[in-house]
Design a protein around this motif. Structure first.
Motif, PDB file in Angstrom:
ATOM      1  N   LEU A  71       0.823  -1.216   0.000  1.00 55.17           N
ATOM      2  CA  LEU A  71       0.000   0.000   0.000  1.00 55.17           C
ATOM      3  C   LEU A  71       0.854   1.262   0.000  1.00 55.17           C
ATOM      4  CD1 LEU A  71      -2.886  -0.896   2.492  1.00 55.17           C
ATOM      5  CD2 LEU A  71      -3.123  -0.381   0.053  1.00 55.17           C
ATOM      6  N   THR A  75       0.988   1.800  -4.542  1.00 55.70           N
ATOM      7  CA  THR A  75      -0.341   2.329  -4.822  1.00 55.70           C
ATOM      8  C   THR A  75      -0.333   3.851  -4.767  1.00 55.70           C
ATOM      9  OG1 THR A  75      -1.131   2.399  -2.524  1.00 55.70           O
ATOM     10  CG2 THR A  75      -1.276   0.283  -3.664  1.00 55.70           C
ATOM     11  N   LEU A  77      -1.902   5.623  -2.709  1.00 54.89           N
ATOM     12  CA  LEU A  77      -2.383   5.983  -1.380  1.00 54.89           C
ATOM     13  C   LEU A  77      -1.942   7.407  -1.042  1.00 54.89           C
ATOM     14  CD1 LEU A  77      -3.790   4.653   1.194  1.00 54.89           C
ATOM     15  CD2 LEU A  77      -1.459   4.368   2.061  1.00 54.89           C
ATOM     16  N   LYS A 268      -9.112   3.559  -1.515  1.00 49.75           N
ATOM     17  CA  LYS A 268      -8.109   4.293  -0.743  1.00 49.75           C
ATOM     18  C   LYS A 268      -8.645   4.661   0.634  1.00 49.75           C
ATOM     19  CE  LYS A 268      -9.226   8.895  -2.608  1.00 49.75           C
ATOM     20  NZ  LYS A 268      -8.717  10.033  -3.407  1.00 49.75           N
ATOM     21  N   ALA A 271      -8.380   1.633   2.859  1.00 49.86           N
ATOM     22  CA  ALA A 271      -6.951   1.409   3.102  1.00 49.86           C
ATOM     23  C   ALA A 271      -6.433   2.345   4.191  1.00 49.86           C
ATOM     24  CB  ALA A 271      -6.162   1.611   1.807  1.00 49.86           C
TER      25      ALA A 271
END
Length: 512
Positions: A71, A75, A77, A268, A271
């Motif tokens: 993550l 990603t 994020l 997101k 997450a």
């Protein structure tokens, strides 16, 4: 280099000598008695619990650490640096401090139970130990996996995606084999920590090797404690062998970490909520609990547990002595290993890692045997035997950082100094030492910080009347007077926070 090899050999022998005394003590047990103890139902239960604790902590640490690493590196994020810090910070808190907080709050008869009458799942026993240790060891897997992801060549993943492979399929077939050594390295640290942790299983009343060894030692069952210690060392050795086979059989190619970023979209938010929940549970809850205890005065006062700055002074003094002695021991070993590539230098360097792989409770037990049977006057003085135990336990931290600095010294610089008719010692003093001072400082800081948190060695070898922060925490928990653990625990959390700064600083230096 012959003189340096001799000095390194003597120091390495001193570091591994406690293990010889432990083996000798175990060999004095009557063979029939030893067999009865080893095959007893109690030993079988302890072994099963310890192995189960190690396996479950390792598994859950992987299940937490690997997704968090993906993550924060692969990603889109938002604010990845912030979430990286949040995911890594649980490593700041010693697991036994987390255990005290959760047991007092959520355990059977805890504050939630008594205040609100709400029955929650019990946070104690073997399951509680698995839960707590996982929360504070998964960052090992997170950090090593994240480092592997940042250093791997992402163009391979991009190539797999062009062949219509989904991101999960590309991760399973391409990324996972590349980062497996990093996962294995973190899993090794988590597993060894789990099986060597003493404070959390003791606070959780979990019957495992470390807690049983301590209780047997306290009850003068030294024979059984010695046999259990040897079994625990054997299990740790098997773990090291397995990790060597799993984590190093892939030829991992390096490259750039740039590549296609996984678009999270709506995901997101879950997450970020996932990482936030972990941060709240592992960081906010314990700190809030300890802060709350600062303002409570329930029960009869216990004068011996009242916080005194002498406790902090004793902890700092012992940790500082351990750091200085560890650097003094590490310097010749690391320099010899870094400047030569012989079998002897490699053996001597790896010998220093034995203490780090062996649980602290085992080192404490071995040095008790050594001190009481061979060096009684040295044992009665207490402080220096305790400092030696810290050095045996944490010497690899200094050796590793100093050796890395030695390897970065340019051979041409040393040869240039030698052409000016400077001797080996003069070259080391005026050229090499100034260049490796940063590594010496980092190694000393790491030894200092880990020594501050060390519990079993301090309990078993601490001089009578010299209370430290960890001893007061232990005594407060033993007396169920948790409020007296508040200030020492918060101080340890604050001091331990500097270790995370060191780790993140090293990561930045390696990536720059």
């Amino acid at each position: 280099m012959i003189g340096l090899a001799v000095v390194s050999s003597i120091l390495a022998f001193l570091v591994v000598s406690p293990m010889f005394w432990l083996v000798w003590q175990a060999s004095t047990v009557d063979p029939l008695r030893a067999y009865e103890l080893i095959v007893s139902s109690q030993t079988a239960r302890i072994t099963a619990n310890s192995i189960g604790l190690m396996l479950f902590v390792t598994l859950f640490s992987i299940l937490l650490g690997v997704p968090l690493a993906v993550l924060t590196t692969r990603t889109d994020l938002p604010y990845p640096r912030f979430w990286t810090i949040v995911a890594a910070l649980p490593l700041v808190i010693p697991s036994y401090i987390g255990a005290i907080a959760f047991v007092s709050m959520f355990g059977s008869g805890g504050e939630i139970d008594s205040l609100f009458g709400v029955t929650l799942p019990r946070v104690d026993g073997l399951r509680g130990a698995v839960f707590i240790i996982t929360l504070y060891t998964y960052p090992y897997v997170f950090l090593t996996t994240r480092a592997a992801l940042l250093s791997m060549d992402s163009s391979i993943v991009d190539a797999a995606r062009t062949l219509n492979a989904g991101w999960f399929e590309a991760f399973r077939r391409v990324t996972l084999p590349q980062i497996r050594p990093g996962i294995a390295a973190g899993a090794l640290l988590a597993g060894l920590y789990a099986i060597s942790d003493f404070g959390t299983p003791a606070f959780m009343q979990a019957s495992v090797f470390t807690s049983t060894i301590y209780w047997e030692f306290s009850g003068f069952g030294v024979e059984y404690a010695a046999l259990l210690a040897l079994q625990l060392i054997a299990i740790a050795a098997v773990v090291l062998v397995i990790e060597a086979g799993i984590g190093r059989d892939e030829d991992v190619s390096g490259g750039t970490s740039s590549g296609t970023t996984i678009r999270l979209g709506y995901w997101k938010w879950p997450a970020m909520g996932f990482i936030s929940t972990i941060g709240i549970v592992t960081l906010v809850v314990p700190v809030a609990i300890f802060t709350n205890w600062l303002f409570r005065s329930e029960g009869d006062p216990i004068p011996s547990l009242e916080f005194q700055w002498e406790f902090a002074y004793n902890s700092v003094r012992l940790a500082l002595l351990a750091a200085l002695v560890a650097c003094a021991f590490a310097l010749p070993i690391a320099y010899y290993s870094g400047r030569t590539n012989s079998l002897i230098s490699r053996v001597l360097e790896r010998a220093t890692y034995i203490g780090f792989a062996v649980p602290g409770v085992v080192i404490g037990l071995a040095l008790v045997f050594l001190g009481t049977r061979t060096l009684p006057s040295f044992y009665r003085q207490g402080v220096w035997l305790l400092v030696f135990a810290y050095v045996v336990r944490f010497l690899p931290q200094a050796v590793g950082t100093i050796r890395s600095s030695v390897l970065q010294v340019d051979d041409k610089t040393i040869e240039a100094a030698r052409t000016l008719n400077a001797g080996r010692f003069e070259v080391f003093r005026r050229v090499t030492l100034p260049l490796i001072v940063p590594g010496v400082i980092v190694g000393g800081v790491l030894v200092f910080l880990t020594t501050m948190k060390e519990l079993p060695v301090t309990l078993m070898l601490g001089p009578i009347g010299m209370d430290t922060l960890v001893i007061i925490i232990w005594d407060a928990q033993d007396a169920l007077a948790y409020r007296y653990a508040a200030i020492p625990s918060l101080l340890l959390i604050l001091i331990s926070g500097f270790s995370m700064l060191v780790l993140l600083r090293q990561e930045n230096d390696n990536l720059s």
